[in-house]
Structure formats: C-alpha cells, structure tokens
Scaffold this active site. Structure first.
Site, mmCIF file in Angstrom:
data_model
loop_
_atom_site.group_PDB
_atom_site.id
_atom_site.type_symbol
_atom_site.label_atom_id
_atom_site.label_comp_id
_atom_site.label_asym_id
_atom_site.label_seq_id
_atom_site.Cartn_x
_atom_site.Cartn_y
_atom_site.Cartn_z
ATOM 1 N N LYS A 189 9.388 5.307 7.815
ATOM 2 C CA LYS A 189 9.811 4.183 6.976
ATOM 3 C C LYS A 189 11.007 4.658 6.160
ATOM 4 C CE LYS A 189 5.260 2.034 6.083
ATOM 5 N NZ LYS A 189 4.064 2.187 5.207
ATOM 6 N N HIS B 248 8.243 -1.198 9.703
ATOM 7 C CA HIS B 248 8.613 -2.143 8.644
ATOM 8 C C HIS B 248 7.791 -1.835 7.396
ATOM 9 C CE1 HIS B 248 4.982 -4.977 9.547
ATOM 10 N NE2 HIS B 248 4.658 -3.716 9.651
ATOM 11 N N ASP C 277 1.184 8.194 7.608
ATOM 12 C CA ASP C 277 2.119 7.304 6.908
ATOM 13 C C ASP C 277 2.209 7.768 5.454
ATOM 14 O OD1 ASP C 277 3.439 5.250 5.611
ATOM 15 O OD2 ASP C 277 1.895 3.746 5.952
ATOM 16 N N HIS D 146 -3.167 -6.128 2.294
ATOM 17 C CA HIS D 146 -2.257 -7.151 2.814
ATOM 18 C C HIS D 146 -2.897 -8.525 2.955
ATOM 19 C CE1 HIS D 146 0.308 -3.752 4.773
ATOM 20 N NE2 HIS D 146 0.412 -3.790 3.465
ATOM 21 N N GLU E 157 -4.782 -2.905 9.068
ATOM 22 C CA GLU E 157 -4.071 -3.496 10.206
ATOM 23 C C GLU E 157 -4.810 -3.275 11.512
ATOM 24 O OE1 GLU E 157 -0.094 -1.841 10.031
ATOM 25 O OE2 GLU E 157 -0.119 -2.026 7.855
ATOM 26 N N ASP F 204 -4.199 0.678 11.481
ATOM 27 C CA ASP F 204 -3.783 1.399 10.280
ATOM 28 C C ASP F 204 -4.896 1.186 9.267
ATOM 29 O OD1 ASP F 204 -2.701 2.561 8.079
ATOM 30 O OD2 ASP F 204 -0.979 1.205 7.886
ATOM 31 N N SER G 195 0.868 -1.180 0.000
ATOM 32 C CA SER G 195 0.000 0.000 0.000
ATOM 33 C C SER G 195 0.904 1.228 0.000
ATOM 34 C CB SER G 195 -0.927 -0.003 1.213
ATOM 35 O OG SER G 195 -0.200 0.034 2.408
ATOM 36 N N LYS H 220 6.328 -0.448 14.693
ATOM 37 C CA LYS H 220 5.304 -1.271 14.063
ATOM 38 C C LYS H 220 6.057 -2.262 13.199
ATOM 39 C CE LYS H 220 2.557 -0.089 10.484
ATOM 40 N NZ LYS H 220 1.478 0.486 9.664
ATOM 41 N N GLU I 118 1.617 -9.438 6.720
ATOM 42 C CA GLU I 118 2.366 -9.022 7.910
ATOM 43 C C GLU I 118 2.183 -9.986 9.069
ATOM 44 O OE1 GLU I 118 1.517 -4.843 8.535
ATOM 45 O OE2 GLU I 118 2.771 -4.290 6.836
ATOM 46 N N GLU J 181 -3.766 5.184 12.226
ATOM 47 C CA GLU J 181 -2.833 5.590 11.170
ATOM 48 C C GLU J 181 -3.609 5.717 9.852
ATOM 49 O OE1 GLU J 181 0.485 2.882 10.886
ATOM 50 O OE2 GLU J 181 0.756 3.311 8.753
HETATM 51 P P1 PGA Z 1 3.037 -1.203 3.162
HETATM 52 O O1 PGA Z 1 2.101 -1.215 4.435
HETATM 53 O O2 PGA Z 1 4.390 -1.574 3.572
HETATM 54 O O3 PGA Z 1 2.367 -2.204 2.270
HETATM 55 O O4 PGA Z 1 2.963 0.203 2.613
HETATM 56 C C1 PGA Z 1 2.510 -0.790 5.691
HETATM 57 C C2 PGA Z 1 1.742 0.409 6.118
HETATM 58 O O5 PGA Z 1 0.851 0.899 5.392
HETATM 59 O O6 PGA Z 1 2.007 0.919 7.200
HETATM 60 ZN ZN ZN Z 2 0.352 2.575 6.909
#
Ligand code: PGA
Ligand code: ZN
Length: 422
Positions: free
Chosen positions: A335, A363, A310, A157, A166, A241, A44, A386, A207, A285
């Site tokens: 990230k 991650h 994010d 996911h 999530e 999330d 995503s 996370k 995940e 999130e």
């Molecule tokens: P992604 O998802 O690594 O697929 O972007 C993680 C997130 O959205 O936090």
């Molecule tokens: Zn996210």
C-alpha cells in the site's frame, strides 16, 4: 526531448469514497504535461504506518480536513521541487523525505508526500508518451495481476456482525484477467440473488462487498460455495483478510470484537486450519496481530498457504526485514500510502521478491477514482491486486483500468492464475 522539468505543483482537498477529505495533487511540467494523484485512506490502519496528516480542527470535517497537508505541498514541497527534472524520481522522493525529516513522515504528512511522488511519476510517463505501467516497467511489463475481489465485507469496513474483514474470491484457473474478472462479477451477482432469497441484506460495506449479518463467519464461505456453484465458477478460490490487528490481543489470547470469541494463538491457528480444510482458501492476510511475531511464526509453521502481511509490514523494508529474519509470513501487501513515496514502495517490492515472497498491490478502504495502483501492479510486477468488490466505481475503476491495460498488451499479455500465489 520535451522539457521535463517540474513547473508547478498544486494540491487541493477533495473527498474520498467515505466522504472524508483527502489530498489531490497536480504536477505540471515545463512541457505542459500534467498529471494528478489522489491519495486513499485506511480504516483498519496499521500502527506502524507513515502518518496521514489531518488538520484536527473540529470545526471542519470533524477534524479530518487535510488543508495543512495541502499547504505543505503548495508551499514547502513545491518550493524545493520546481525546476527539477521529473525523471529524477529517486532524488525527488529523497528530497521530500529529507525535507520532512521524521521517521514516519509526520511533519509534512505521508499523504502530502505520496500525492506529489505519484503525480510526478505520472507526469514523467506522460512526458515520455507512454502509459505509466510501461514507464515503470519498460518492455518487460506484460503480466496482469490476479485480482482478489472482495465480495463480503466485515470487520471495520461494515456494521454487520462478521469479524473477518474481507472475504475475497480469486480467479486462479482462467486463461486471462478479463475472463477471471468476468467470472468474479458473475459470482457477485449470484451471491446477491442468494442473499436476497434468504432475506439477508444486500447493502454493501466500504469496499463494495455485501455486508449481511450471518450466524457465523464460516457461514460466509457456505454462501460463497452456493454462489460459485450457481455461477459454475470452478476456477475460483477464496482468500481472506482477517485484519486481526483490529482484534484485542492480551497475553497471547485474541478476542474477536464482534462475536466476543476468545482464542489462544494455538486455537487461532487451529481456527484457520479448520477453515482451510473445509473451503478452498489459498491466502490469509493479517491472520495474526501486527505485534504478535510469535503468532505469525506459528501460522507460518502450521499453515501451508499464502500468508500476507499488511499491518505487519506496512510496506516498510525495516519491518519486512524483521519478518524475513523471524520467518513470519511469505507474502507482503503493498500500500503506497503506508510508506509515503514511490521509491520506498518499489524498495519494499524488490526486497520481497528477492526473498521469494509474493507481492499484492492494494487499495485502501477509503478510495477515490484514482487508478494509479492498477498501473503500479502491472509496471512493478506484483503477483496479485486487491482492489475491492465488483461494485462501487472507486473499486471497479481499478479493474476497468486493468482491462484497458490487458487490451493494450494484447497477445503479449500474461495471466498467471494459480502460479501467482505462494
Ligand atoms: P484499510 O483496509 O484500508 O481500512 O486499512 C484494507 C486492508 O486492511 O487491507
Ligand atoms: Zn489488510
């Protein structure tokens, strides 16, 4: 002093946890110290992330190969960096940024650049004979992040019917990281038993969280309540999330892709408010789309909890600055591969801290056995981390590294629990 000049840099193509290629780079110093870094990959992915360079050669890995990124390291980047002292992290990152020359690292690839940036810092730490978290944070790095363990997967996911990406549990009322993690792992096992009892799927998503089909997203919280009760886990709260940038947004109306539910901005804020009132949710999130600053401002006004950006911020100080100006969100997801260098990652954390935002190391959904983010979370002092579920080794590897760090810190180790949240 052992010779800390970069002697060699070598990148190769490996596989991530989804079986999709990614880049692993090894940096060797004149002293013989050597360290590697493997870069993760999102599903995503935010619109404003730095570019993950792929070969787009349909004959290999359905176009997902990263041989060009590897070649960029092995030829272009290596040529510029060999001979430079590995302690000069900022200079090294600047050289790569200039060498790339684009706003979004599309020429050399943020995956190529980040693999070098992080392998360099790990080699430098080795050269100094200290763990990475200590090298980054020196003597004051004693705080373990609060984990947000992702126990139910949906959205991009998983192939189930949940729109929230999530569902996570955060151990806020425990005295140490390890005690909190233990409780989360126990909840995970109880949740599995409950799902089995109800003839729901216990297969896991990208995940590592369970990915059952449920009659509603809210039902996930009811199941979590049951799991918490069975585990006697009174000190655990929920975080989510939503990854709402994955949802369709047209003229201020959101449409959840799986259930097809449509909500105006105001209704969406009400949807979150209702869930927060019913369940102990302390963090959301991406509760709104990455381009919907108005929606974010509304959430900030309406919801009195941690609101993490994010896709909204993509670990980018320019986007974060805009968020601060507009008073959108109060927390940032970090990230490193969204921005592409360690230096810029640190800048985003520093700007967020200065503004009183909380910070969450993260991650990606496509991961490897690399545990660098565990050290970054401690060394750079992020409030939370996370890093997925209590299953799948690419997720638990990070938790296991944090357990090691906690052990090394011993009496000095600090676990902040609830106070780590906005
Ligand atoms: P992604 O998802 O690594 O697929 O972007 C993680 C997130 O959205 O936090
Ligand atoms: Zn996210």
């Amino acid at each position: 002093m052992r010779n800390s000049k970069i002697k060699d840099i070598f990148a190769m193509e490996i596989l991530d946890s989804r079986g999709i290629p990614t880049i692993k780079t090894t940096v060797t110093l004149e002293s013989g110290d050597r360290a590697s870094c493997s870069v993760p990959s999102g599903a995503s992915t935010g619109l404003y992330e730095a570019v993950e360079l792929r070969d787009n050669d349909s004959e290999r890995y359905l176009g997902k190969g990263v041989t060009k990124a590897c070649e960029n390291v092995n030829k272009i980047i290596k040529e510029e960096l060999v001979g430079i002292n590995a302690f000069r992290q900022e200079d090294i990152d600047k050289i790569m940024i200039d060498l790339d020359g684009t706003e979004n690292k599309s020429r050399l690839g943020a995956n190529a650049i980040l693999s070098v940036s992080l392998a360099v810092v790990k080699a430098a730490a080795k050269n100094q004979g200290v763990p990475l978290y200590r090298y980054l944070g020196e003597e004051k790095t004693n705080t373990l992040p609060v984990p947000m363990c992702n126990v139910i997967n949906g959205g991009a996911h998983a192939s189930n019917n949940l729109d929230i990406q999530e569902f996570m549990i955060a151990p806020t009322e425990y005295s140490s990281f390890s005690e909190g993690l233990r409780k989360c792992a126990e909840v995970f096992q109880h949740l599995k038993a409950i799902l089995k009892q109800k003839n729901l799927s216990v297969a896991v998503g990208d995940e590592g969280g369970f990915a059952p089909d449920l009659e509603s997203d809210e039902r996930a919280f009811e199941l979590l309540n049951q799991a918490l009760e069975r585990a006697d886990a009174k000190g655990i709260k929920y975080t989510i999330d939503a990854a709402a940038s994955e949802w369709e947004l047209k003229d201020g109306v959101y449409k959840m892709p799986k259930r097809g539910i449509s909500l105006t901005r105001e209704e969406l804020a009400g949807y979150w408010k209702n869930l927060i009132q019913k369940y102990p949710i302390i963090s959301i999130e991406d509760g709104a789309n990455e381009d919907d600053w108005t929606g974010w401002q509304l959430l900030k006004k309406e919801l009195d909890i941690q609101l993490v950006g994010d896709d909204l911020f993509v670990t980018n100080t320019k986007r974060l600055k805009k968020g601060l100006e507009l008073s959108a969100a109060n927390s940032i997801l970090i990230k490193p591969n969204q921005i592409g260098t360690l230096t810029e990652t640190i800048q985003a954390i520093q700007m967020a801290k200065m503004a009183g935002f909380s910070t969450v190391m993260s991650h990606r959904s496509g991961e490897t056995e690399d545990t660098t983010i565990a050290d970054l979370a401690v060394g750079l002092g992020t409030d939370q981390i996370k890093t997925g579920s209590l299953s799948r080794s690419e997720r638990t590897a990070k938790y296991n590294r944090l357990l090691e760090i906690e052990r090394e810190l011993g009496q000095k180790g600090v676990y902040r629990g609830q106070s780590a949240f906005k």
